[in-house]
Design an enzyme around this catalytic site. Structure first.
Site, PDB file in Angstrom:
ATOM      1  N   TYR A 140      -6.648  -2.004   2.654  1.00  0.00           N
ATOM      2  CA  TYR A 140      -5.813  -2.692   1.660  1.00  0.00           C
ATOM      3  C   TYR A 140      -5.333  -4.010   2.257  1.00  0.00           C
ATOM      4  CZ  TYR A 140      -1.856  -3.252  -1.618  1.00  0.00           C
ATOM      5  OH  TYR A 140      -0.952  -3.708  -2.545  1.00  0.00           O
ATOM      6  N   LYS A 168      -9.368  -2.784  -1.023  1.00  0.00           N
ATOM      7  CA  LYS A 168      -8.531  -3.225  -2.141  1.00  0.00           C
ATOM      8  C   LYS A 168      -8.049  -4.616  -1.768  1.00  0.00           C
ATOM      9  CE  LYS A 168      -4.209  -2.369  -4.531  1.00  0.00           C
ATOM     10  NZ  LYS A 168      -2.962  -1.572  -4.546  1.00  0.00           N
TER      11      LYS A 168
END
Length: 309
Positions: A140, A168
């Site tokens: 992320y 992400k």
């Protein structure tokens, strides 16, 4: 559900955590909320992300949340567990624990915050997590929150590891385009920016890890469906209507706006835990009107905070 099933998911909702007025988790609110999401095109769920207010959840609460959501979902959609911290040892231990816990398709590990590691430090951090267990890892990258940016070439180096399956990405379209162009074929790319869904999917991203899917899942699904079928003008029309809603959902520190809308809709997700606070009544009214099409279209001009999943 398995990693192979996760790979077919384009709309992943970063689930909010419902709270009672006293700040305890309202587990009784979860079934209705989750059914609402699954009925509105959520194809996977992220638990204990930033939208879940994970910095204020104890480890025991996270594990209890995992158990309860697994019971409710009962294998219908894949689940992702938020497992990352700014302490490599803690992240490694959490990855091992989630792998042993079972029932998760992947773990989401955030770029370490506050301690500002170098690119080599970031590489070693994610490598240690990936090698700690069998749990597939999604990185992320959200420099607007953690200060440090995982550079594209560092990410692409990590993408060669068989247990690092995706990212992400909450950076910019240049960054996103570069990693899509140069990634391994089976490496998954999710935008974490609801406002970038249209551009990210057209660039070749695999999907979105979303906050707006709590309230506008059908619009997201329709837009992605148009893109998948080559109806770009139709998708763009949805995007133009969707952007003011995204701006509203991030006009105050998230997840305050989305909780305001969900509470209005009757899902009883409750307040936030300090240091986050709920929207004022005036803020909530404006957000609800925009997100739910209850007023003439209006752009939020205060600026958009970086989504916090």
């Amino acid at each position: 559900m398995t990693l192979s099933q996760l790979k077919n998911c384009q709309i992943i909702t970063a689930l909010v955590t419902p709270f009672h007025a006293d700040g305890s988790i309202n587990f009784k609110a979860l079934p209705e909320l989750i059914e609402h999401l699954l009925n509105n095109h959520t194809q996977a769920l992220l638990l204990a992300g930033t939208t879940a207010e994970s910095p204020t959840l104890t480890h025991e609460e996270e594990l209890e949340l995992f158990s309860e959501v697994q019971r409710i979902v009962n294998g219908r959609v894949p689940l992702i567990a938020g497992i990352g911290t700014n302490d490599t040892r803690d992240s490694v231990d959490f990855a091992k624990e989630v792998a042993n816990f079972g029932g998760f398709a992947a773990g989401l590990a955030i770029v370490p915050y506050y301690n500002k590691p170098t690119q080599e430090g970031l590489y070693q951090h994610f490598l240690a997590i990936a090698e700690a267990s069998s749990l597939p890892i999604i990185i992320y990258n959200i420099p607007g929150r953690v200060v440090v940016d995982l550079h594209p070439d560092t990410l692409l180096k990590l993408a060669q590891h068989p247990n690092i399956i995706g990212v992400k990405d909450c950076t910019n379209l240049d960054h996103l385009a570069y990693i899509i162009e140069n990634k391994p074929e089976d490496f998954l790319i999710y935008t974490g920016e609801d406002g970038q869904i249209f551009h990210a999917m057209n660039l070749g991203a695999d999907g979105v890890i979303s906050v707006a899917s709590h309230t506008n899942g059908s619009e997201i699904f329709e837009m992605i469906n148009h893109i998948t079928n080559g109806r770009i003008k139709e998708a763009a029309q949805i995007q133009r209507r969707f952007l003011p809603k995204v701006n509203a959902l991030f006009s105050v520190s998230s997840p305050a706006p989305v909780k305001a809308v969900l509470n209005y809709l009757g899902f009883n997700v409750g307040p936030l835990r300090l240091p986050l606070v709920a929207c004022t009544r005036q803020e909530a009214d404006a957000i609800i009107n925009i997100v739910l099409d209850k007023a003439p279209k209006e752009y939020v001009t205060k600026g958009v905070l970086r989504p916090d999943y």
